[in-house]
Write a protein that holds these residues in place. Structure first.
Motif, PDB file in Angstrom:
ATOM      1  N   PRO A   1       0.815  -1.219   0.000  1.00  0.00           N
ATOM      2  CA  PRO A   1       0.000   0.000   0.000  1.00  0.00           C
ATOM      3  C   PRO A   1       0.848   1.269   0.000  1.00  0.00           C
ATOM      4  O   PRO A   1       0.519   2.233  -0.704  1.00  0.00           O
ATOM      5  N   LYS A   2       1.931   1.271   0.773  1.00  0.00           N
ATOM      6  CA  LYS A   2       2.802   2.449   0.793  1.00  0.00           C
ATOM      7  C   LYS A   2       3.406   2.687  -0.582  1.00  0.00           C
ATOM      8  O   LYS A   2       3.433   3.822  -1.080  1.00  0.00           O
ATOM      9  N   GLU A   3       3.903   1.619  -1.216  1.00  0.00           N
ATOM     10  CA  GLU A   3       4.498   1.769  -2.550  1.00  0.00           C
ATOM     11  C   GLU A   3       3.459   2.224  -3.569  1.00  0.00           C
ATOM     12  O   GLU A   3       3.774   2.971  -4.494  1.00  0.00           O
ATOM     13  N   ASN A   4       2.215   1.793  -3.384  1.00  0.00           N
ATOM     14  CA  ASN A   4       1.151   2.200  -4.305  1.00  0.00           C
ATOM     15  C   ASN A   4       0.807   3.677  -4.194  1.00  0.00           C
ATOM     16  O   ASN A   4       0.175   4.236  -5.081  1.00  0.00           O
ATOM     17  N   ARG A   5       1.245   4.304  -3.101  1.00  0.00           N
ATOM     18  CA  ARG A   5       1.038   5.746  -2.962  1.00  0.00           C
ATOM     19  C   ARG A   5       2.181   6.542  -3.578  1.00  0.00           C
ATOM     20  O   ARG A   5       2.097   7.768  -3.666  1.00  0.00           O
ATOM     21  N   GLU A   6       3.254   5.856  -3.975  1.00  0.00           N
ATOM     22  CA  GLU A   6       4.452   6.569  -4.392  1.00  0.00           C
ATOM     23  C   GLU A   6       5.021   6.134  -5.738  1.00  0.00           C
ATOM     24  O   GLU A   6       5.542   6.961  -6.488  1.00  0.00           O
ATOM     25  N   ILE A   7       4.951   4.844  -6.057  1.00  0.00           N
ATOM     26  CA  ILE A   7       5.673   4.327  -7.231  1.00  0.00           C
ATOM     27  C   ILE A   7       4.912   4.492  -8.543  1.00  0.00           C
ATOM     28  O   ILE A   7       5.473   4.986  -9.524  1.00  0.00           O
ATOM     29  N   PRO A   8       3.638   4.086  -8.629  1.00  0.00           N
ATOM     30  CA  PRO A   8       2.947   4.262  -9.922  1.00  0.00           C
ATOM     31  C   PRO A   8       2.958   5.739 -10.323  1.00  0.00           C
ATOM     32  O   PRO A   8       2.692   6.615  -9.490  1.00  0.00           O
ATOM     33  N   PRO A   9       3.287   6.042 -11.551  1.00  0.00           N
ATOM     34  CA  PRO A   9       3.398   7.453 -11.948  1.00  0.00           C
ATOM     35  C   PRO A   9       2.055   8.169 -11.910  1.00  0.00           C
ATOM     36  O   PRO A   9       1.004   7.586 -12.168  1.00  0.00           O
ATOM     37  N   LEU A  10       2.120   9.444 -11.580  1.00  0.00           N
ATOM     38  CA  LEU A  10       0.933  10.287 -11.588  1.00  0.00           C
ATOM     39  C   LEU A  10       0.532  10.619 -13.013  1.00  0.00           C
ATOM     40  O   LEU A  10       1.391  10.810 -13.879  1.00  0.00           O
ATOM     41  N   ASN A  11      -0.768  10.696 -13.252  1.00  0.00           N
ATOM     42  CA  ASN A  11      -1.279  11.042 -14.578  1.00  0.00           C
ATOM     43  C   ASN A  11      -2.349  12.119 -14.422  1.00  0.00           C
ATOM     44  O   ASN A  11      -3.544  11.864 -14.555  1.00  0.00           O
ATOM     45  N   TYR A  12      -1.896  13.329 -14.131  1.00  0.00           N
ATOM     46  CA  TYR A  12      -2.833  14.433 -13.990  1.00  0.00           C
ATOM     47  C   TYR A  12      -3.577  14.735 -15.288  1.00  0.00           C
ATOM     48  O   TYR A  12      -4.776  15.050 -15.255  1.00  0.00           O
ATOM     49  N   PRO A  13      -2.905  14.677 -16.449  1.00  0.00           N
ATOM     50  CA  PRO A  13      -3.628  14.994 -17.686  1.00  0.00           C
ATOM     51  C   PRO A  13      -4.858  14.115 -17.903  1.00  0.00           C
ATOM     52  O   PRO A  13      -5.873  14.589 -18.438  1.00  0.00           O
ATOM     53  N   LEU A  14      -4.805  12.852 -17.477  1.00  0.00           N
ATOM     54  CA  LEU A  14      -5.966  11.981 -17.657  1.00  0.00           C
ATOM     55  C   LEU A  14      -7.136  12.458 -16.797  1.00  0.00           C
ATOM     56  O   LEU A  14      -8.292  12.451 -17.253  1.00  0.00           O
ATOM     57  N   VAL A  15      -6.866  12.874 -15.573  1.00  0.00           N
ATOM     58  CA  VAL A  15      -7.946  13.366 -14.708  1.00  0.00           C
ATOM     59  C   VAL A  15      -8.515  14.659 -15.276  1.00  0.00           C
ATOM     60  O   VAL A  15      -9.744  14.860 -15.295  1.00  0.00           O
ATOM     61  N   LEU A  16      -7.650  15.528 -15.772  1.00  0.00           N
ATOM     62  CA  LEU A  16      -8.127  16.758 -16.410  1.00  0.00           C
ATOM     63  C   LEU A  16      -8.995  16.433 -17.624  1.00  0.00           C
ATOM     64  O   LEU A  16     -10.016  17.088 -17.874  1.00  0.00           O
ATOM     65  N   ALA A  17      -8.604  15.396 -18.361  1.00  0.00           N
ATOM     66  CA  ALA A  17      -9.387  14.989 -19.528  1.00  0.00           C
ATOM     67  C   ALA A  17     -10.768  14.483 -19.123  1.00  0.00           C
ATOM     68  O   ALA A  17     -11.749  14.653 -19.859  1.00  0.00           O
ATOM     69  N   MET A  18     -10.856  13.854 -17.942  1.00  0.00           N
ATOM     70  CA  MET A  18     -12.156  13.380 -17.463  1.00  0.00           C
ATOM     71  C   MET A  18     -13.089  14.549 -17.163  1.00  0.00           C
ATOM     72  O   MET A  18     -14.298  14.466 -17.398  1.00  0.00           O
ATOM     73  N   LYS A  19     -12.536  15.652 -16.661  1.00  0.00           N
ATOM     74  CA  LYS A  19     -13.371  16.820 -16.417  1.00  0.00           C
ATOM     75  C   LYS A  19     -13.871  17.403 -17.740  1.00  0.00           C
ATOM     76  O   LYS A  19     -15.032  17.828 -17.841  1.00  0.00           O
ATOM     77  N   GLN A  20     -13.018  17.394 -18.736  1.00  0.00           N
ATOM     78  CA  GLN A  20     -13.433  17.894 -20.045  1.00  0.00           C
ATOM     79  C   GLN A  20     -14.473  16.980 -20.682  1.00  0.00           C
ATOM     80  O   GLN A  20     -15.409  17.436 -21.335  1.00  0.00           O
ATOM     81  N   ARG A  21     -14.313  15.677 -20.473  1.00  0.00           N
ATOM     82  CA  ARG A  21     -15.234  14.716 -21.076  1.00  0.00           C
ATOM     83  C   ARG A  21     -16.581  14.683 -20.350  1.00  0.00           C
ATOM     84  O   ARG A  21     -17.617  14.433 -20.962  1.00  0.00           O
ATOM     85  N   PHE A  22     -16.545  14.929 -19.025  1.00  0.00           N
ATOM     86  CA  PHE A  22     -17.776  14.887 -18.216  1.00  0.00           C
ATOM     87  C   PHE A  22     -17.937  16.223 -17.488  1.00  0.00           C
ATOM     88  O   PHE A  22     -17.860  16.290 -16.252  1.00  0.00           O
ATOM     89  N   PRO A  23     -18.173  17.298 -18.209  1.00  0.00           N
ATOM     90  CA  PRO A  23     -18.207  18.625 -17.578  1.00  0.00           C
ATOM     91  C   PRO A  23     -19.327  18.780 -16.559  1.00  0.00           C
ATOM     92  O   PRO A  23     -19.247  19.636 -15.669  1.00  0.00           O
ATOM     93  N   GLU A  24     -20.361  17.959 -16.667  1.00  0.00           N
ATOM     94  CA  GLU A  24     -21.491  18.081 -15.753  1.00  0.00           C
ATOM     95  C   GLU A  24     -21.203  17.444 -14.393  1.00  0.00           C
ATOM     96  O   GLU A  24     -21.945  17.669 -13.429  1.00  0.00           O
TER      97      GLU A  24
END
Length: 333
Positions: free
Chosen positions: A178-201
């Protein structure tokens, strides 16, 4: 408050950390941020000590209860029980990668079962008048987040969920702690931003790796509805929570010493009721991080708070050490 304002800043649910004492402490630094409980499993609420699991101080509002589970009937029953406690939101954990969570078929493994999540959320919503929300990852293991995440959101949103908090990392259910899962997998902020664009409501909030208010402000400026801060809010609350209310146009920003003064009656009442100082003071260790005296503040409290009879006077001694350290730095400059 509209959906684009209510969760501008929130403090993540963190096991063994965000208990009711921690939340009371955090609330003294921000009037606005949404505070989340530790994850509590639905069976624990149904069969366990309800008051111990669900009690909180009225001063903690707005506060959200995070549930863990995957059985719609159990989650509905737990939601119905929690209704009497008056939480402002009920959140379902679809992001925790621990072995215990996986064996119970909930947490991040639910990213593989969006239809089940939708069924759970429908059942929960029928038992409460407050929003039911989801905290999830962008995917697990070999899933392709760009494919999985929008499908997950679309499926769950069809059940009436309008609010998603997305931890912008995959969870690796095999091979990482669990600790490694908070740190090792790379962050993907652009994907989350894309979700806001795809689901603006929808209300889309981001979690993962956010360490400072300036970073939160930048993400909000890119169109996200909210930013959830985790470890930084715990280890350096003064820097990540004091001043956060400016994001709502509120100038509330108490001094760290004032926060300590406001904690003292709470500590005294807890001890008078049979509690121990360290149960509260452990959450306060990071208050002066980055400031003169931070190390001695942590040392005085860490060494003394577990001793029999430790009370508010130990906090006073630690504060005095911080003040002396600050005066020494000022005199030398």
């Amino acid at each position: 408050m509209n959906k684009n304002q209510s969760h501008r800043i929130s403090v993540a649910p963190m096991m063994d950390w965000t208990d009711r004492h921690c939340r009371f402490f955090h609330r003294l630094m921000t009037r606005r941020a949404m505070l989340y409980t530790e994850m509590v499993t639905a069976p624990a609420i149904i069969h366990g000590p309800k008051a111990r699991l669900l009690d909180f101080s009225e001063q903690e509002h707005p506060v959200a209860l995070q549930l863990g589970g995957s059985d719609p009937r159990e989650l509905a029953q737990a939601t119905a029980i929690a209704r009497d406690w008056g939480y402002d939101e009920i959140n379902l954990n679809c992001g925790c990668p621990s072995d215990r969570v996986q064996s119970g078929c909930f947490g991040a493994v639910l990213m593989e079962k969006p239809d089940l999540v939708a069924e759970c959320m429908r059942a929960m919503a029928q038992e409460t008048d407050v929003p039911v929300t989801v905290k999830c990852r962008i995917g697990v293991d070999d899933q392709e987040p760009e494919e999985v995440l929008p499908r997950f959101i679309e499926t769950v949103a069809a059940a009436g969920v309008t609010h998603f908090v997305i931890h912008a990392r995959k969870a690796w259910l095999q091979g990482l702690s669990p600790k490694e899962n908070r740190e090792i997998p790379p962050l993907n902020y652009p994907l989350v931003l894309a979700m806001k664009q795809r689901f603006p409501e929808l209300t889309i909030c981001i979690n993962g790796g956010i360490a400072a208010l300036a970073q939160a402000r930048d993400l909000l400026g890119q169109g996200l509805d909210g930013v959830m801060i985790g470890r930084a809010a715990y280890h350096d609350p003064g820097q990540s929570l004091i001043g956060a209310d400016a994001l709502w146009g509120d100038d509330f920003a108490p001094d760290a010493f004032d926060v300590v003064d406001q904690m003292k009656p709470y500590i005294a009442a807890h001890i008078a009721a049979g509690g121990r100082l360290h149960q509260i003071s452990r959450h306060m260790l990071g208050l002066f991080s980055g400031r003169p005296g931070a190390r001695i503040w942590r040392r005085v409290i860490s060494e003394g708070a577990s001793k029999p009879g430790a009370g508010v006077e130990l906090i006073d001694r630690a504060v005095e050490e911080v003040r002396l350290a600050a005066q020494a730095v000022a005199a030398a400059s």
